[in-house]
Design a protein around this motif. Sequence first.
Motif, PDB file in Angstrom:
ATOM      1  N   THR A  71      -1.236  -5.241  -6.526  1.00 45.10           N
ATOM      2  CA  THR A  71      -1.723  -6.563  -6.144  1.00 45.10           C
ATOM      3  C   THR A  71      -3.240  -6.562  -6.160  1.00 45.10           C
ATOM      4  O   THR A  71      -3.879  -5.519  -6.194  1.00 45.10           O
ATOM      5  CB  THR A  71      -1.238  -6.945  -4.734  1.00 45.10           C
ATOM      6  N   SER A  72      -3.827  -7.747  -6.132  1.00 43.58           N
ATOM      7  CA  SER A  72      -5.281  -7.828  -6.088  1.00 43.58           C
ATOM      8  C   SER A  72      -5.748  -7.533  -4.673  1.00 43.58           C
ATOM      9  O   SER A  72      -4.984  -7.605  -3.715  1.00 43.58           O
ATOM     10  CB  SER A  72      -5.748  -9.212  -6.520  1.00 43.58           C
ATOM     11  N   GLN A  74       3.678  -4.273 -10.137  1.00 46.68           N
ATOM     12  CA  GLN A  74       2.260  -4.280 -10.465  1.00 46.68           C
ATOM     13  C   GLN A  74       1.432  -4.199  -9.187  1.00 46.68           C
ATOM     14  O   GLN A  74       1.808  -4.784  -8.165  1.00 46.68           O
ATOM     15  CB  GLN A  74       1.896  -5.565 -11.217  1.00 46.68           C
ATOM     16  N   SER A  83       0.018  -1.823   3.684  1.00 47.31           N
ATOM     17  CA  SER A  83      -0.540  -2.992   3.011  1.00 47.31           C
ATOM     18  C   SER A  83      -1.621  -2.605   2.010  1.00 47.31           C
ATOM     19  O   SER A  83      -1.764  -3.243   0.975  1.00 47.31           O
ATOM     20  CB  SER A  83      -1.086  -3.985   4.035  1.00 47.31           C
ATOM     21  N   ARG A  95       6.622   3.486  -2.663  1.00 45.76           N
ATOM     22  CA  ARG A  95       5.705   2.642  -3.444  1.00 45.76           C
ATOM     23  C   ARG A  95       5.563   3.183  -4.857  1.00 45.76           C
ATOM     24  O   ARG A  95       5.517   2.414  -5.825  1.00 45.76           O
ATOM     25  CB  ARG A  95       4.335   2.565  -2.755  1.00 45.76           C
ATOM     26  N   ARG A 141      -0.699  -1.258  -1.697  1.00 46.90           N
ATOM     27  CA  ARG A 141      -0.180  -2.251  -2.644  1.00 46.90           C
ATOM     28  C   ARG A 141      -1.149  -2.503  -3.796  1.00 46.90           C
ATOM     29  O   ARG A 141      -0.737  -2.906  -4.867  1.00 46.90           O
ATOM     30  CB  ARG A 141       0.107  -3.576  -1.928  1.00 46.90           C
ATOM     31  N   SER A 142      -2.447  -2.273  -3.579  1.00 50.62           N
ATOM     32  CA  SER A 142      -3.434  -2.534  -4.624  1.00 50.62           C
ATOM     33  C   SER A 142      -3.711  -1.304  -5.494  1.00 50.62           C
ATOM     34  O   SER A 142      -4.520  -1.375  -6.421  1.00 50.62           O
ATOM     35  CB  SER A 142      -4.743  -3.023  -3.994  1.00 50.62           C
TER      36      SER A 142
END
Length: 117
Positions: free
Chosen positions: A68-69, A66, A24, A57, A27-28
């Motif tokens: 993620t925030s 893109q 998780s 990834r 992702r940023s």
Amino acid sequence: MADSGRSTLPLPDYDHLPLGGLESRIRSLTAEQVEELLAYERQHAHRLPVTELLQARLEELKAGAQPTSGDPGAVRPEQSHGGTGGSPVSPATSPQPFGPPPHGTPDQRGKPKADRA
């Protein structure tokens, strides 16, 4: 001897993240940051599930995904208890001690043996 590369990684405490937490939090990250983690992983622990996750990834990012925030350094709620990995069970949440009957199951009591006299 401290590893100087470890302090510059894009994820704090990278070496201590469980696979689910890593999934998780990457992702940023940008493609360059994921490449940096992948190179670090290959030089150090070289854990196959982690390298596969990072490679997948990286491919997503190169295909146009893109980041993620979110803050990659943020501690997830399940990790905020100190990171000891211990059980959340305490004496207050434990069930009452229970001794099973000598024969049968709790809902089906055993029958005494017949007189052998």
